[in-house]
Write an enzyme that holds these catalytic residues in place. Structure first.
Site, PDB file in Angstrom:
ATOM      1  N   ALA A  63      42.634  50.824  33.743  1.00 20.22           N
ATOM      2  CA  ALA A  63      42.726  52.151  33.182  1.00 20.22           C
ATOM      3  C   ALA A  63      44.151  52.330  32.297  1.00 20.22           C
ATOM      4  O   ALA A  63      44.089  52.779  31.179  1.00 20.22           O
ATOM      5  CB  ALA A  63      42.929  52.999  34.251  1.00 20.22           C
TER       6      ALA A  63
ATOM      7  N   ARG B 292      28.614  49.904  50.862  1.00 19.35           N
ATOM      8  CA  ARG B 292      29.614  49.021  51.407  1.00 19.35           C
ATOM      9  C   ARG B 292      29.977  49.464  52.837  1.00 19.35           C
ATOM     10  O   ARG B 292      30.163  48.989  53.887  1.00 19.35           O
ATOM     11  CB  ARG B 292      30.966  48.919  50.656  1.00 19.35           C
ATOM     12  CG  ARG B 292      30.556  48.025  49.552  1.00 19.35           C
ATOM     13  CD  ARG B 292      31.884  47.948  48.545  1.00 19.35           C
ATOM     14  NE  ARG B 292      31.584  47.049  47.416  1.00 19.35           N
ATOM     15  CZ  ARG B 292      32.650  47.013  46.367  1.00 19.35           C
ATOM     16  NH1 ARG B 292      33.561  47.831  46.299  1.00 19.35           N
ATOM     17  NH2 ARG B 292      32.362  46.019  45.503  1.00 19.35           N
TER      18      ARG B 292
ATOM     19  N   HIS C 143      39.898  47.625  51.057  1.00 19.56           N
ATOM     20  CA  HIS C 143      39.710  47.203  49.772  1.00 19.56           C
ATOM     21  C   HIS C 143      40.021  48.145  48.513  1.00 19.56           C
ATOM     22  O   HIS C 143      40.485  47.766  47.618  1.00 19.56           O
ATOM     23  CB  HIS C 143      38.191  46.772  49.664  1.00 19.56           C
ATOM     24  CG  HIS C 143      37.656  46.274  48.346  1.00 19.56           C
ATOM     25  ND1 HIS C 143      38.232  44.871  47.629  1.00 19.56           N
ATOM     26  CD2 HIS C 143      36.869  46.383  47.398  1.00 19.56           C
ATOM     27  CE1 HIS C 143      37.783  44.817  46.638  1.00 19.56           C
ATOM     28  NE2 HIS C 143      36.818  46.030  46.404  1.00 19.56           N
TER      29      HIS C 143
END
Lengths: 651, 249
Positions: A58, A344, A415
């Site tokens: 970003a 996930r 994560h």
């Protein structure tokens, strides 16, 4: 604002709204907003200064693009080169709704999958825009020379990721993040050569300067000399990443931290959904006390690897000796439609469940098998090497085991953080002039991020969204010059210096890392994969006690005026100690399960997350309560006009 | 296991450094090399001695931050990054010497930390395709043969750690520069600037004070990303071609 404390922990303030998303049909919102925003003419852009913190996907893409537009960009990052930001470690791929596979993909389907995958806790407007620009990202990256995987016909290859039934993930072996970041980094360095971007490596932002209610600059520490520097500008962009390292052990790089975001939060920027953290199902299990980080094995492995545990508890046989009928391929069994490719959060909780049942494998029973024997038999070893070679090598390097011979052992690990600073449709925080992009903001992933969507969001924000929205704010500039002796600047500098002196002056008995590890254990136990009211309350008490101990007993050696890595870490851990409490409060107040946030009190009969849309279909945006004050909750109601709210099902 | 460490300690660029010996006991074979240093630093802190400064970040071999010379070899005995090196590569009783990258263009900042800013300046000199955001054609407009894409990827895998420079007796950055030349030169998108790129990147490499390449090959032998030595041949090919006036853009 209600006067009383709720549960003794927080207050409720006025609701907020995303006021920038135009009230037109979904598919017209982005083009309407771009047209409706003010522009800055090319000859005026060079008079405007923008500070960008961080050079991940970003930050680097935003810095490069704003530089190309002609703004004066100054970029700060704590690493020694912009190329080292943690985006570099993303493995699997990047989503885009190109529909190159003719499998029914479209902007609307990517939008739908992402909102559903996020368990209906993200904004329709932002997610639709993300899907709209996803194809442009691939075009841009190909033009930069990103060596994506290709088929023999010379066209781009795709693969599948969790939570979807199309193949829309573009990849460069298991190093997609690396290649995308190098593309953005090279674009940034091109602007350095062109003179529009100035980079400051080994500089860490330690405070935001707010003047007359606007973000006007930052206080940074030169990590080599220790000098405290003031940099002023017309706007500040935070691209400083996520806060998974509040758990100490995570897949994030060692340096990833919340400090830039947290400093902005303390200056008035709201922090949204801090408890929405992603626990990734496929990481290499912990091997010992000294462990410093956890290593992810890309989700792409679930395309071909099969996840299983023994049917029997405590089965310690060599996995190759366990016959098929004594193995439980539990994801394929429970979720036949998606199998090993469920999202996930679902895969992680399923792994925890089988390990809790005593069927886990490896040291401590904290692991499940990810087995490639069938894939190698079906595709041949060479094809598996071509697809996943570097991941297999990494696994072997770390564990000393050969995954071509024995199944990998994996276990969930923290994560990614879906929460972050609250931003409106323009990616502007509640402090005018402070924009937040990439993982540092909260906007697109709801309560659970789908695989290969982080790279998409980082680059969408940096290449295509921010450069189109920041103009509207900057069109009112250049703003009045802020003198270096302005009280707000002096106060910011003084607070940074005082804090450094406090950290160095304590000369206690415990190292910074020992506090960080203890905080991580508290967070994992009380605010990890499964959360309960009692557990969270206990966690808050433990964090408060640890924070008091930190400021009374931390030992940071060395001096302020030199490279001092312990001092750098101490400042980051001090901020994690405040963030951790807010995460627990957020998790406590959200008495529902959604995505990665699983409250044991709120589950379906078969143990899936049970949302409560009547009470909790909102973004929880928290205002800093001041030193010992309680945080203030502002709710942004979420409206679903284009997707029907329903219980997720991957069966 | 028990090991003896000899670690380069240097307060800053102005002060001379020296090797300091540390005896370590109870080292686990499953620790990474950097985790072994973490534990050393915790013990040093407890004793009131300043911990050893070293660069590291991702600890999974991809960010390129870490890198020290171990027993005279960049990144140590395995062909991997320092963070991916594990103590099982050493034997009980070993003496291990740990030094920073040694090269004039990489001055020491402190202990094992060096300044690799020269690499960024080499990239800024031309290691890119000049395409502004928004100016890209449809991704499938130009098919790229798979062999070319794979070759580009192989070179693009460079992590910019600087081991190639540390290993080279001439402190040449040729493998680093050649990796980028080869990556972009293998793709159609890199063609318009191909001739200019090799000249400007090499000029910058020289200006930074890196030595010349004499085809020794130590660079590729230690490269944790496996960047092949033949990229340097490619660079030389491109350089020769760029000097032919008719080919110069």
């Amino acid at each position: 604002m209600t006067d009383g404390l709720i549960d003794g922990l927080y207050r409720e303030g006025e609701p907020i709204a995303d006021t920038k998303a135009p009230g037109v049909p979904l598919a017209e919102r982005w083009s309407t907003r771009v047209f409706g925003g003010h522009l800055v003419s090319p000859n005026n852009r060079r008079k405007l200064k923008i500070i960008v913190i961080g050079t991940g996907l970003a930050g680097a893409s935003a810095g490069a693009t704003l530089g190309e537009a002609g703004y004066q960009v100054t970029s700060f990052f704590f690493q020694d080169s912009p190329r080292r930001a943690h985006s570099i470690a993303a493995q699997g791929g990047i989503n885009a709704s190109k529909n190159y596979r003719n499998d029914g993909d479209s902007t609307h389907r990517l939008f739908y999958d992402t909102v559903k995958g996020g368990d209906f806790r993200s904004r329709e407007s932002n997610v639709y825009r993300l899907a709209e620009v996803s194809g442009n990202i691939i075009d841009q990256c190909v033009a930069q020379g990103i060596p994506f995987a290709r088929e023999y016909g010379g066209l781009l290859d795709n693969r599948s990721f969790g939570g979807v039934q199309v193949s829309r993930t573009f990849y460069a072996r298991g190093q997609t993040g690396q290649q995308l970041l190098l593309g953005a980094y090279q674009a940034l360095e091109r602007q350095v050569a062109a003179g529009t971007v100035t980079t400051h490596n080994r500089h860490e932002m330690l405070e935001l300067v707010v003047v007359d209610g606007r973000a006007r600059g930052v206080i940074v520490r030169d990590l080599v000399t220790g000098e405290i520097e003031t940099h002023l500008a017309d706007a500040v962009v935070l691209a400083s990443g996520g806060y998974s390292n509040v758990f100490y052990l995570s897949t994030n790089a060692m340096g990833c931290n919340v400090t830039a975001s947290w400093r902005a939060h303390r200056q008035g920027a709201l922090f949204a959904n801090p408890c929405f953290t992603q626990i990734h199902p496929t990481c290499i299990p912990v091997s010992g006390e000294y462990q410093s980080k956890l290593t992810l094995m890309s989700e792409s492995l679930r395309n071909d690897g099969r996840i299983w545990v023994p049917v029997a508890q405590g089965d310690t046989r060599d996995p190759r000796d366990i016959p098929a009928d004594e193995r439980d391929y539990y994801l394929e069994r429970a979720y036949p439609a998606f199998g090993n490719l469920v999202p996930r959060d679902i895969a992680s909780r399923a792994a925890k469940r089988v390990c809790d049942e005593g069927r886990g494998v490896g040291p401590g029973g904290l692991g499940v098998y990810l087995d490639f024997a069938d894939a190698i038999a079906r595709l041949g070893r060479d094809a598996v090497v071509a697809k996943y070679g570097n991941l297999f090598d990494m696994y072997r390097q770390i564990t000393g085991e050969d995954p071509y011979q024995v199944p990998m052992r994996i276990y969930p690990a923290v994560h990614y953080t879906m929460g972050g600073l609250w931003v409106d449709y323009d990616l502007q925080s509640t402090i005018p002039g402070l924009f937040v992009v990439g993982e540092a903001n909260f906007s697109d992933h709801g309560a659970n991020r789908l695989g290969a969507s982080a790279l998409m969001q980082g680059l969408a924000d940096g290449y295509f969204v921010l450069p189109n929205t920041i103009n509207d704010y900057l069109s009112a500039g250049p703003f009045d010059t802020v003198p270096a002796d302005h009280p707000a600047v002096v106060e910011a500098v003084t607070s940074v210096q005082d804090r450094i002196q406090a950290l160095l002056g304590t000369r206690g008995t415990r190292s910074v890392d020992s506090f960080h590890k203890e905080l991580g254990q508290i967070m994992w136990e009380h605010c990890g994969m499964e959360r309960t009211e009692d557990g969270l309350l206990e966690g808050i008490e433990k964090i408060r006690a640890l924070r008091r101990e930190f400021w009374a007993d931390v030992r940071v050696l060395g001096e302020a005026g030199e490279l001092n890595q312990a001092l750098e870490r101490a400042g980051r851990v001090a901020d994690f100690l405040e963030l951790g409490e807010l995460m627990c409060i957020d998790a406590l107040h959200r008495r529902e399960s959604c995505g990665g946030h699983f409250r044991a009190e709120s589950q379906t009969e078969d143990g899936e997350a049970l949302r409560n849309d009547d009470e909790f279909a909102y973004v929880a945006a928290w205002q800093w309560g001041g030193g010992d004050g309680a945080p203030v909750l502002h709710k942004e109601a979420l409206h679903y006009e284009n997707i029907e709210l329903k219980q997720r099902s991957y069966k | 296991m028990k090991i003896t460490l000899k670690i380069w300690r240097q307060k800053n660029a102005e002060n001379p450094g020296r090797l300091v010996t540390y005896e370590r006991d109870g080292v686990s074979a499953d620790m990474s090399f950097l985790e072994m240093l973490d534990v050393l630093n915790e013990d040093l802190t407890a004793k009131g001695e300043e911990p050893v400064a070293f660069d590291h970040d991702c600890r999974e071999g991809i960010c390129g931050s870490c890198g020290v010379v171990i027993d005279g070899v960049a990144h140590g005995p395995q062909r991997t990054t320092t963070c991916q090196l594990h103590m099982r590569s050493f034997a009980d009783g070993d003496t291990i010497t740990v030094e920073p990258w040694r090269a004039d263009p990489f001055p020491v900042i402190k202990d094992l930390v060096v300044n690799r800013g020269a690499f960024d300046r080499i990239i800024a000199a031309g290691g890119f395709v000049s395409v502004n955001t928004g100016a890209a054609p449809e991704a499938h407009a130009t098919p790229v043969p798979k062999v070319d894409a794979d070759r580009a990827f192989e070179a693009a895998a460079c992590i910019g750690c600087g081991a190639c420079v540390a290993a080279c007796p001439n402190a040449s950055a040729m493998l680093f520069t050649a990796a980028k030349i080869t990556h972009l030169g293998a793709l159609p998108q890199g063609q318009p600037e191909r001739a200019a790129r090799v000249v400007s990147m090499l000029d910058q490499q020289d200006a930074e004070g890196f030595g010349g390449c004499t085809n020794i090959g130590e660079c590729a032998a230690v490269c944790p990303a496996g960047v092949p030595l033949e990229t340097i041949s490619q660079l030389n090919f491109d350089l020769r071609r760029s000097m032919t006036p008719s080919r110069r853009h």
